[in-house]
Write a protein that holds these residues in place. Structure first.
Motif, PDB file in Angstrom:
ATOM      1  N   HIS A  89       0.839  -1.207   0.000  1.00 22.93           N
ATOM      2  CA  HIS A  89       0.000   0.000   0.000  1.00 22.93           C
ATOM      3  C   HIS A  89       0.873   1.257   0.000  1.00 22.93           C
ATOM      4  O   HIS A  89       0.604   2.208  -0.738  1.00 22.93           O
TER       5      HIS A  89
ATOM      6  N   GLN B 258       3.856   1.545  -1.181  1.00 19.74           N
ATOM      7  CA  GLN B 258       4.432   1.660  -2.518  1.00 19.74           C
ATOM      8  C   GLN B 258       3.433   2.265  -3.494  1.00 19.74           C
ATOM      9  O   GLN B 258       3.790   3.111  -4.327  1.00 19.74           O
ATOM     10  N   LYS B 259       2.186   1.874  -3.368  1.00 23.35           N
ATOM     11  CA  LYS B 259       1.136   2.409  -4.239  1.00 23.35           C
ATOM     12  C   LYS B 259       0.967   3.909  -4.017  1.00 23.35           C
ATOM     13  O   LYS B 259       0.837   4.680  -4.978  1.00 23.35           O
TER      14      LYS B 259
ATOM     15  N   ASP C 150       4.035   5.672  -5.511  1.00 26.39           N
ATOM     16  CA  ASP C 150       3.970   5.692  -6.972  1.00 26.39           C
ATOM     17  C   ASP C 150       2.965   6.726  -7.481  1.00 26.39           C
ATOM     18  O   ASP C 150       3.143   7.297  -8.565  1.00 26.39           O
TER      19      ASP C 150
ATOM     20  N   THR D 190     -10.543  -1.913  -3.874  1.00 25.16           N
ATOM     21  CA  THR D 190      -9.361  -1.837  -4.729  1.00 25.16           C
ATOM     22  C   THR D 190      -8.601  -3.155  -4.755  1.00 25.16           C
ATOM     23  O   THR D 190      -7.550  -3.253  -5.397  1.00 25.16           O
TER      24      THR D 190
ATOM     25  N   ALA E 263      -4.361   7.551 -13.470  1.00 27.77           N
ATOM     26  CA  ALA E 263      -3.171   6.693 -13.328  1.00 27.77           C
ATOM     27  C   ALA E 263      -2.344   6.686 -14.613  1.00 27.77           C
ATOM     28  O   ALA E 263      -2.861   6.829 -15.713  1.00 27.77           O
TER      29      ALA E 263
END
Length: 303
Positions: free
Chosen positions: A35, A37-38, A41, A266, A303
């Motif tokens: 999470h 890392q998400k 990013d 998600t 995204a």
């Protein structure tokens, strides 16, 4: 001594990551790292792991340190990580020391849960902890203590870098911010629902829990307001508001539970929130699924 920072680095979204628990009610290290890392990013660069939406009051000091460590390992050296500090003063000092060793940039004093508070007692508490770690420090105002007068006094301390202001009295906020001659960052502590009004008054950033499920949307909203494009910012805020309005139900008691369910949409399993956070009914889960569908669609487009 923690690395120094440029205060304009605080002029962004301050994400309060949800805490992932496994079936044994322990921190799910893999899920938490994925999470984080998400979020990284997506562009998140300021983190408040273990703070309010992270279930601060149900976490042990050791778990807060663990969350700081995971956040630093995943995000590397370029992010700002502020460890939430509270509880008894000895616990607060040791937690602050341990979090700095685990990779925190600085600390953030959480609102006091103690009764019988005064500015004098608050100041002594703050300085006792700050003297133990000597690092960048944020103060979270959600009640009368700390007073605006104390915050302005603390502004002269070189370790003070900002205030997370969550009283939602705009004239009071603006007046206090204008009285600061030391250049603190005055941050909206009330998330996307109040961020436009704080930013119009001069705040450079805001905290976010909704950013756990729509980080790009939250960052786009901030970017619009930060650039002065208020029409676009309000358009983006309107897309996020169903989350914030739902979290605010029943005295903000859906704050964590709503997001913990929303993130399952998600594909992430964070486990249920810890007691005494409310559990959701099937009807409430259906409502959240419906309101999240268009928000997740917009997030996917970004995204």
């Amino acid at each position: 001594m923690s690395p120094s920072l440029e205060r304009q680095q605080l002029q962004t979204v301050h994400i309060v990551p949800l805490t992932a628990f496994d079936q044994n009610d322990q921190i799910n290290l893999d899920q938490q790292a994925a999470h984080t890392q998400k979020l990284f990013d997506a562009g998140m660069r300021v983190y408040l792991p273990g703070a309010g939406t992270s279930e601060f009051h149900s976490l042990s000091p050791e778990e807060i340190v663990q969350l700081v460590k995971i956040t630093r390992e995943v995000t590397g050296p370029e992010t700002l990580i502020f460890a939430p500090i509270g509880y008894q003063v000895k616990v607060a000092r040791q937690t602050a020391i341990d979090c700095l060793k685990a990779g925190a940039t600085g600390i953030m004093f959480m609102p006091f849960a103690h009764p019988y508070m005064s500015d004098r007692g608050a100041e002594e508490y703050y300085l006792t902890v700050m003297d133990a770690v000597d690092c960048p420090t944020l103060f979270y105002k959600k009640a009368e203590i700390p007073s605006d007068e104390l915050l302005l006094k603390l502004a002269s301390d070189s370790r003070s870098v900002g205030v997370k202001y969550s009283v939602n009295q705009m004239h009071q906020f603006r007046t206090t911010m204008n009285a600061d001659s030391h250049g603190l960052e005055w941050i909206c502590g009330s998330a996307e629902r109040f961020a436009p009004y704080y930013m119009l008054a001069g705040s450079g950033g805001f905290t976010s829990g909704a950013g756990n499920v729509c980080p790009r949307l939250s960052l786009a909203m901030h970017a619009a307001f930060h650039s002065g494009n208020y029409a676009e910012g309000m358009r983006l805020q309107q897309q996020i508001l169903p989350i914030e309005d739902y979290r605010a139900r029943a005295g903000d008691s859906f704050n964590i539970s709503m997001l913990k369910y929303a993130i399952t949409l998600t594909g992430a399993d964070f486990g249920p929130p810890r007691a005494p956070q409310r559990t959701l009914t099937g009807e409430q889960e259906a409502e959240i699924r419906q309101l999240m569908e268009p928000i997740l669609a917009v997030e996917a487009e970004l995204a």
